[in-house]
Each structure stands twice: as structure tokens, then as C-alpha cells.
Design a protein around this motif. Structure first.
Motif, short mmCIF file in Angstrom:
data_model
loop_
_atom_site.label_atom_id
_atom_site.label_comp_id
_atom_site.label_asym_id
_atom_site.label_seq_id
_atom_site.Cartn_x
_atom_site.Cartn_y
_atom_site.Cartn_z
N VAL A 285 0.87 -1.18 0.00
CA VAL A 285 0.00 0.00 0.00
C VAL A 285 0.90 1.23 0.00
N ASN A 286 0.79 2.05 -1.03
CA ASN A 286 1.63 3.25 -1.07
C ASN A 286 0.87 4.45 -0.51
N GLU A 287 1.57 5.54 -0.35
CA GLU A 287 0.99 6.74 0.23
C GLU A 287 0.28 7.57 -0.84
N THR A 288 -0.66 8.40 -0.39
CA THR A 288 -1.29 9.35 -1.30
C THR A 288 -1.21 10.77 -0.76
N ASP A 289 -0.46 10.96 0.32
CA ASP A 289 -0.21 12.32 0.79
C ASP A 289 1.05 12.85 0.12
N THR A 290 1.64 13.90 0.64
CA THR A 290 2.76 14.54 -0.03
C THR A 290 4.09 13.93 0.39
N GLU A 291 5.12 14.17 -0.42
CA GLU A 291 6.46 13.68 -0.08
C GLU A 291 6.96 14.34 1.20
N SER A 292 6.61 15.63 1.40
CA SER A 292 7.04 16.30 2.63
C SER A 292 6.41 15.64 3.86
N ASP A 293 5.17 15.17 3.73
CA ASP A 293 4.54 14.44 4.83
C ASP A 293 5.29 13.15 5.11
N ASP A 294 5.70 12.46 4.06
CA ASP A 294 6.45 11.22 4.23
C ASP A 294 7.77 11.48 4.96
N LEU A 295 8.42 12.56 4.60
CA LEU A 295 9.69 12.88 5.24
C LEU A 295 9.48 13.20 6.72
N ARG A 296 8.39 13.87 7.05
CA ARG A 296 8.11 14.16 8.46
C ARG A 296 7.80 12.89 9.23
N LYS A 297 7.08 11.95 8.60
CA LYS A 297 6.79 10.67 9.25
C LYS A 297 8.05 9.84 9.44
N GLY A 298 8.96 9.95 8.48
CA GLY A 298 10.15 9.12 8.51
C GLY A 298 9.99 7.78 7.83
N TRP A 299 8.84 7.56 7.20
CA TRP A 299 8.61 6.31 6.49
C TRP A 299 7.53 6.55 5.44
N ALA A 300 7.42 5.63 4.52
CA ALA A 300 6.39 5.71 3.48
C ALA A 300 6.07 4.31 2.99
N SER A 301 4.79 4.04 2.82
CA SER A 301 4.27 2.77 2.30
C SER A 301 4.31 1.67 3.36
N LEU A 302 3.48 0.66 3.16
CA LEU A 302 3.37 -0.42 4.13
C LEU A 302 2.81 -1.65 3.45
N GLN A 303 2.81 -2.76 4.21
CA GLN A 303 2.20 -4.01 3.76
C GLN A 303 0.85 -4.19 4.45
N THR A 304 -0.09 -4.80 3.76
CA THR A 304 -1.35 -5.15 4.40
C THR A 304 -1.13 -6.30 5.38
N ILE A 305 -2.17 -6.57 6.19
CA ILE A 305 -2.18 -7.81 6.97
C ILE A 305 -2.07 -8.97 5.98
N PRO A 306 -1.20 -9.95 6.22
CA PRO A 306 -1.15 -11.11 5.32
C PRO A 306 -2.51 -11.79 5.20
N ARG A 307 -2.79 -12.34 4.02
CA ARG A 307 -4.10 -12.94 3.74
C ARG A 307 -3.92 -14.36 3.23
N THR A 308 -4.77 -15.27 3.70
CA THR A 308 -4.79 -16.60 3.13
C THR A 308 -5.55 -16.58 1.81
N VAL A 309 -5.20 -17.51 0.93
CA VAL A 309 -5.79 -17.60 -0.41
C VAL A 309 -6.41 -18.98 -0.59
N LEU A 310 -7.70 -19.02 -0.91
CA LEU A 310 -8.40 -20.27 -1.21
C LEU A 310 -9.28 -20.07 -2.44
#
Length: 516
Positions: free
Chosen positions: A271-296
Motif C-alpha cells: 500500500v503506497n501513500e497518497t499524501d505529499t512527499e514532505s509528509d512522508d519525510l516528516r513521518k520518517g517512512w512511506a508505504s506499508l504491507q497489508t495484513i497477510p491474507r490466506t488464499v483459497l
């Protein structure tokens, strides 16, 4: 994005990280983390950095293959000093190290270069290997020719010398570049996942690709013909790139792997960000993984997958609240009295009560609505308002919309409306949604995982899934609320819910106490 196998201490995840201060996209390295439960993670030192001519502009996406003798191999895409995409081999230096801290690149890299007729910048993301009828390993790699997206197949016996098949695994005109290709079997009559090399009469194969042009993860079910390494979709009208999505929200670059300990296939997504790059720099991180999901495989519909949060997420559940048969009348919003609403696991079932005074017919609107959750019609929308403040100035509706009240014989949409999710003006706020099959006799149901700024929503046991990235400014911490709503005009909705407060997961830094 990489997913490693189960090994010694637990689950390993290798992932992209890059320097946001640099304009060079190629400043990408492999991050490195380990977990016993895929919920709580320990951050390890960087696994691999751009350092050779064959990956100096980026250590890109790849996949792990666990060999029968216990060895682990990583194939990954490198961006060369000439900006050519090539495939490289890496492996852990010490298999007895429970943390697999150190990785080495094969001295003979690159092991695969773009074949004739393939654009040198459109050749990337090797899959996990699988074994064919001849005992040789296969890997698939994403590419395109013109506007036709496709997946090439290579064969090998040693993961060093590779032979390109004369024909591709599959191709779909007009879909553009295929990234992060994934290819794996699912059982049509079982509740367990399958190892990547399994095939047979009771198996379908999933072919998935991330569409570089549209930034969605599309998949299709079909038949793999092992004798010539080709794949044919069950429904050509829902082929890769023109049919089903793994997730109808903000979701991309996903990969699966097989968990041999619990006999399940697990899906990771980015999951990527949709806010600004300056916001990402203030957070100190950008983007994340979802909760892992099982597949059937969904054996009830026979036409789609079921994606569901891994069972380990339930270990985060704390106190719970239950609400039985709450009636929500047309045009109503009902608050739910729970202590906190920022970290929740919600399960909700919906029953429809037609109003006898109304002339119930067909709904003219059978999508998510041009103006989202406020676009009223006879049979929807209705659902939840998550991460909302008391005044509803911020809210994220998760909702159903029906074409009529005859469940099992109707077109039903499952949607998330982010347009009022934040008062911030510099973030994306789309409406997401897709069709969800409802069978005769089924109740409408959804499960929603809320975590401050992430909402993962699963309809009908995971037939349709939507991931949302929101940035509330008012509905934060103790000010966040949860509501029910019904914007349908011709039906009452009776809703039963169970809601768990969730504890926080954690990511610990390295070094750490390995006894914990």
C-alpha cells in the motif's frame, strides 16, 4: 517486494526501501525483517544493496524458492549501469544462521538477460520456481510486446543456466506491462493451500500480474498445461488485466508464498501513500504491507478466490462488544457505543427489510455511486462509517449497494468512499468498489480491520476486498467513532455486529533480545 520461506526462527520478509531524498529511483535496497507470527516483526540489518554493475541502479523485485535439500535461492531483478533489467541470483551465506542475516550475490550474475524482441526496460520480477513434468524448474517473468502484456517462462536445473521457452505462459493484448507476476495452484475442493509445484485434475491455477499502466493487481483462474507450459483462463472475458482484482482499493505489487507448516498459501500486498512527499519525510517512512491474507478457491461460486486475514491477527483481539439486530431506517445514522474506534476487528451481517408502502422494483444505480455513499438509491448504500468524528465531518463509509432485494439473483457492489475521509486537501480521496457475488440463502456480510489510517474490508468471506489508506485530521485517537448508516430509500437494514478492540503489533529494531 520479496517474501522468504519459513526457516528456523520464523517468517522472513524482504522488502523495498529507498532514499526519499534522492531523485534516483534506483537507490533501492532490500529491507529485512523476521517474525514468528507475521504480526509482530523484528527489523534486521539491510540484506542487500546496489553494488554491482548488474544492479547498481536498483535491487528490484524477486522471489524465493526453497529447494528440496533445504537451500534457499533468491532470483531478483537488477537495473544495470546501462538501465537494462536483468535477473540475478542471491543466497544466504549461512543456512545455520536462524536470522539469515547475510546474503551474497552469485559471482556469475546476471543469469538471465532480456531476450531478443523484448524491450530492455520491460523484463522483470521473476516468480518462485515450480517443477515441471521433466523434473526441471520453471520461473515466470513479466514483460510486454507492444501493448500486449505477457509472462515468459524459463527452465533450469541449477538456477544458474536458464532456457527460454519458445512460447509465453500467457499473453493478453492491450493490458500493457505485467509486473510482479505470480503463478500458483489452488485446490478446487479443499480448505488447504498447495505447494507451488502441485498440479492435477482437482487443481486450478491462478495467474496474477500487477498492471503497470493502471496500477492494479489483476488475476484470473484457469488451467495450466504442464506439457507445454501454457495457461488458459476459465473465462476469457475475465482474463488477466481485464477481469478480477485481488483488491479493489489501494493495493499493488502483491506476491504469495506457500506455508508448508500450516499448509496454506499467504498473500502479501503493498500500500503506497497518497499524501505529499514532505509528509512522508516528516513521518520518517512511506508505504506499508497489508495484513497477510490466506488464499483459497471459492468452491461456492467456482469463479473467484477467497482472501481472508491470517488467523494470527486474532491474537491481537482484546475486549469485544456485540450488537444484535440493530435496525437502521432509511436516511439514518446510528452511533455504536464502543470505547475506542481506531484499532478494530469488525464482523457485521446485514438483513434487508423491504418497506411494504414502497413500490419495490429495480434499482437504477448498480455501482458504487457517482457521489459515493451519499448517492441514494432504493437499495443502498448501507454499511459502516469508520474512522469518523462526532460531527461526521470526517468519515470513511464501507458499504453495499444492491440492484434489488432478491439476494442470490442480483448485482451487488461492495464499496469504500474516501471522499470525506480527511479534511486535508493534499491527499487522494477516491471511491473504490467492485461487484461481489451473493448466493441464494446467504446474508450480506463484511469484515473490516481498522488501524488508525488503514482500513482493510472483506465482503462475503473475502470474495471482494478493498484496502483504503486514509489520513484523518479530526477522527484520530480518542476522537474516532464508528457508526452504522442506511442511505437506501426503500429498505430498512437490520445489522448484527461483533467488534473487537485490537492491540498494537510492533516492529522492534535490531539488535534485540533473541530470548523474547
Amino acid at each position: 517486494m520479496f517474501v522468504g520461506p519459513l526457516y528456523h526462527m520464523g517468517w522472513y520478509h524482504l522488502f523495498y526501501q529507498y532514499n526519499p531524498d534522492s531523485a534516483v529511483w534506483g537507490n533501492i535496497t532490500w529491507g529485512h525483517a523476521v517474525s514468528r507470527d507475521m504480526i509482530h516483526w523484528l527489523y534486521l540489518p539491510i540484506a542487500m544493496v546496489p553494488s554491482k554493475w548488474y544492479d547498481i541502479n536498483g535491487v528490484w523485485t524477486g522471489s524465493a524458492t526453497l529447494l528440496p535439500d533445504g537451500k534457499i535461492l533468491m532470483l531478483y531483478t537488477g537495473d544495470t549501469n546501462d538501465f537494462v533489467q536483468v535477473q540475478n541470483l542471491a543466497y544466504p551465506t549461512n543456512l545455520s544462521d536462524p536470522l539469515l542475516l547475510d546474503w551474497v550475490k552469485y559471482v556469475g550474475n546476471p543469469i538471465i538477460v532480456p531476450p531478443p524482441g523484448t524491450h530492455q526496460k520491460n523484463f522483470r520480477d521473476p516468480t518462485t520456481g515450480w517443477i515441471g513434468l521433466d523434473g526441471k524448474w520453471r520461473v515466470a517473468i513479466g514483460s510486454k510486446k507492444g501493448k500486449t502484456g505477457l509472462s515468459l517462462v524459463y527452465k533450469t536445473i541449477d538456477f544458474i543456466n536458464f532456457e527460454l521457452n519458445d512460447h509465453c505462459l500467457h499473453a493478453v493484448p492491450g493490458t500493457g506491462m505485467w509486473e510482479c507476476v505470480d503463478f500458483y495452484p489452488v485446490s478446487i475442493n479443499g480448505s488447504k493451500g498447495l505447494d507451488t509445484s502441485v498440479n492435477g485434475p482437482y487443481v486450478k491455477h491462478v495467474l496474477k500480474a500487477s498492471m503497470d499502466d493502471t496500477r492494479v493487481d489483476s488475476y484470473a483462474l484457469g488451467t495450466y498445461f504442464a506439457e507445454n507450459d501454457t495457461w488458459v483462463p476459465d473465462n476469457p472475458l475475465e482474463d488477466v488485466g481485464i477481469g478480477l482484482l485481488l483488491d479493489y482499493g489501494r493495493y499493488y505489487a502483491s506476491k504469495t508464498f506457500y506455508d508448508q507448516e500450516k499448509e496454506r498459501r499467504i498473500l502479501w500486498g503493498w500500500v503506497n501513500e497518497t499524501d505529499t512527499e514532505s509528509d512522508d519525510l516528516r513521518k520518517g517512512w512511506a508505504s506499508l504491507q497489508t495484513i497477510p491474507r490466506t488464499v483459497l478457491f471459492d468452491d461456492k461460486t467456482g469463479t473467484s478466490l477467497l482472501l481472508w486475514p491470517i488467523e494470527e491477527v486474532e491474537s491481537l483481539r482484546l475486549s469485544s462488544d456485540e450488537f444484535e439486530g440493530v435496525v437502521v431506517k432509511p436516511g439514518s445514522v446510528v452511533p455504536l457505543n464502543i470505547t475506542l474506534a481506531t484499532q478494530l476487528d469488525i464482523f457485521a451481517e446485514f438483513e434487508i427489510e423491504s418497506l411494504a408502502s414502497k413500490n419495490i422494483g429495480k434499482n437504477n444505480i448498480i455501482d458504487c455511486g457517482k457521489i459515493g455513499a451519499r448517492d441514494r438509491s432504493a437499495f443502498g448504500p448501507f454499511g459502516l462509517l469508520a474512522i469518523a468524528d462526532d460531527s461526521l465531518s470526517e468519515q470513511t463509509p464501507i458499504y453495499f449497494r444492491l440492484s434489488d432485494t432478491t439476494l442470490g439473483n442480483t448485482t451487488t457492489f461492495f464499496c469504500v468512499d474516501e471522499r470525506r475521509s480527511s479534511k486535508a486537501s493534499d491527499v487522494a480521496k477516491p471511491i473504490y468498489g467492485g461487484k461481489v457475488p451473493i448466493l441464494s440463502g446467504e446474508k450480506l456480510s463484511m469484515r473490516v480491520l481498522v488501524d488508525h489510517s488503514i482500513i482493510e474490508s472483506f465482503a462475503q468471506g473475502g470474495r471482494t476486498v478493498i484496502t483504503s489508506r486514509v489520513y484523518p485530521t479530526e477522527a484520530i485517537y480518542g476522537a474516532a467513532r464508528l457508526f452504522l448508516f442506511n442511505n437506501a430509500t426503500d429498505i430498512n437494514i437490520k445489522i448484527s455486529l461483533k467488534i473487537w478492540q485490537l492491540n498494537s503489533a510492533f516492529i522492534r529494531p535490531f539488535p534485540f533480545d533473541q530470548s523474547q
